[in-house]
Structure formats: C-alpha cells, structure tokens
Design a protein around this motif. Structure first.
Motif, PDB file in Angstrom:
ATOM      1  N   THR A   8      15.034 -14.482  -7.926  1.00 49.39           N
ATOM      2  CA  THR A   8      16.100 -13.971  -8.777  1.00 49.39           C
ATOM      3  C   THR A   8      15.576 -12.851  -9.650  1.00 49.39           C
ATOM      4  N   TYR A  60      25.449  -2.559 -12.164  1.00 50.27           N
ATOM      5  CA  TYR A  60      26.723  -3.173 -12.552  1.00 50.27           C
ATOM      6  C   TYR A  60      27.905  -2.623 -11.746  1.00 50.27           C
ATOM      7  N   VAL A  92      17.984 -19.249  -8.366  1.00 50.78           N
ATOM      8  CA  VAL A  92      19.193 -18.532  -8.779  1.00 50.78           C
ATOM      9  C   VAL A  92      20.113 -19.484  -9.548  1.00 50.78           C
ATOM     10  N   ARG A  96      20.639 -19.465 -13.628  1.00 49.27           N
ATOM     11  CA  ARG A  96      21.967 -19.271 -14.242  1.00 49.27           C
ATOM     12  C   ARG A  96      22.238 -20.383 -15.247  1.00 49.27           C
ATOM     13  N   THR A 102      28.495 -16.766 -19.449  1.00 56.03           N
ATOM     14  CA  THR A 102      28.575 -15.351 -19.816  1.00 56.03           C
ATOM     15  C   THR A 102      28.940 -15.180 -21.291  1.00 56.03           C
ATOM     16  N   HIS A 126      20.378 -10.903 -18.062  1.00 56.93           N
ATOM     17  CA  HIS A 126      21.098 -10.902 -16.786  1.00 56.93           C
ATOM     18  C   HIS A 126      20.338 -11.765 -15.794  1.00 56.93           C
ATOM     19  N   SER A 128      20.677 -12.827 -11.536  1.00 58.14           N
ATOM     20  CA  SER A 128      21.435 -12.636 -10.295  1.00 58.14           C
ATOM     21  C   SER A 128      22.364 -13.823 -10.067  1.00 58.14           C
ATOM     22  N   ASP A 129      23.567 -13.535  -9.544  1.00 60.15           N
ATOM     23  CA  ASP A 129      24.546 -14.623  -9.403  1.00 60.15           C
ATOM     24  C   ASP A 129      24.526 -15.280  -8.025  1.00 60.15           C
ATOM     25  N   ALA A 130      23.730 -14.754  -7.111  1.00 55.33           N
ATOM     26  CA  ALA A 130      23.630 -15.355  -5.771  1.00 55.33           C
ATOM     27  C   ALA A 130      22.359 -14.852  -5.115  1.00 55.33           C
ATOM     28  N   SER A 133      22.809 -11.294  -3.869  1.00 58.59           N
ATOM     29  CA  SER A 133      22.736 -10.239  -4.889  1.00 58.59           C
ATOM     30  C   SER A 133      21.319 -10.117  -5.439  1.00 58.59           C
TER      31      SER A 133
END
Ligand code: IDP
Length: 159
Positions: A8, A60, A92, A96, A102, A126, A128-130, A133
């Motif tokens: 990530t 972004y 990941v 998160r 958020t 920040h 990574s969301d997956a 990504s």
C-alpha cells in the motif's frame, strides 16, 4: 518472501503552517510510521518530497470535477509529504482501518485520523483503497523501485 503480500502507498500530508496545525509542527511523522512498523508490516520505500501539481492531479484523478478537487490538489502540493510503501498480509485493508474514516469525526478513537485529525480537508494521511490502486500509486510515486529486505523478526511475526 513477498509474493502473497499486498502493498500500500501511504502519504503523510505535512502541510505548511499557514493553515491548521500540521503534521510537521505536531511531530507526527515518527508516530505514524511507528504504528505500521510496530504492527509488523514491511517498509519497502519512503521519502520526503515536494509534490508537483501534475503529480497531485494524477494521484487524485478520480476526484476530478468534484467541488473539493482544486483545494485537495492545492493541499497535497502545499508542503512536503512523506510517501511510504508498506507491505504485509492484507495491508491495504488493515492500513485503511489504522488510518480511520475519511471524515475525522467519523474515525474511531485509536485510528490515526480519529486520534489526530479534525477536518476532512486536513485528514493527515492517504492510504490506497484497493490492491489495484496501490499498484498504480506505487508506479506513480516510486518509479525508482522499492527495497526488498527481510527482518530478523520475520518468523516471529509471519506464520
Ligand atoms: P480517503 O482518503 O479516505 O480514501 P477519498 O474519498 O478517496 O477518501 O477522498 C480523498 C481525499 O479527498 C480525502 O482524504 C479528503 O482529504 C478529501 N475529501 C474527500 N471528500 C471531501 C469533502 O467533501 N471535502 C473536502 N475534502 C474532501
């Protein structure tokens, strides 16, 4: 050792002092790194860097057109960030969770945003969301490649 491990990208936003209290002034770099380090994830890359507008916009890109996009890009470009790549099982998803929601007021206590952030536009970090990504973001932020190494603690953390 890392074929089955996710990676990530984390960006610790270190905003300059003209706005809200920031990561640099509050000395949060080591605090945030240490959470991932102590968990047992592998640090594969890390650098302090100024972010050019083109890189901020690319990073972004999925938010282009939204009302907060210009402010978001300005924010990520407003001071140096610490870019890191962490690797480990489900990093990941775990990352998160460790970062928190958020919106800082929806972040659980004990998460980075829940403990240290107040507003959505200054939410510190920040992640990574997956996995997909993360791969794209690693290519974007670390074109020079990553470091592979094995910790002497490895067998005590990894089954
Ligand atoms: P994430 O960072 O938790 O993955 P995303 O929805 O991907 O959240 O949004 C990216 C970043 O855009 C957020 O971390 C936040 O800094 C900013 N952002 C998202 N929504 C808003 C908003 O409504 N106003 C201002 N900034 C926002």
């Amino acid at each position: 050792q890392s074929e089955n491990l996710d990676t990530t990208v984390l960006l610790l936003d270190l905003e300059k002092a003209y706005d809200k209290p920031d990561g640099v002034q509050r000395g949060l770099i080591a605090e945030i790194i240490s959470r991932f380090e102590k968990k047992g994830f592998y640090l594969r890359g890390m650098k302090l860097m100024d972010v050019k507008k083109a890189l901020g916009e690319q990073h972004y890109a999925e938010h282009e057109g939204k009302p907060f996009f210009p402010g978001l890009v300005k924010y990520i470009c407003s001071g140096p960030v610490v870019a890191m790549v962490w690797e480990g099982p489900n990093v990941v998803a775990s990352g998160r969770q460790m970062i928190g929601a958020t919106k800082p007021h929806e972040s659980a206590a004990g998460t980075i945003r829940g403990d240290y952030a107040l507003t959505v536009g200054r939410n510190l970090i920040h992640g990574s969301d997956a996995v997909e990504s993360a791969k794209k973001e690693i290519a974007l932020w670390f074109p020079e490649g990553l470091s592979q190494w094995k910790s002497c603690q490895h067998p005590w953390i990894y089954e």
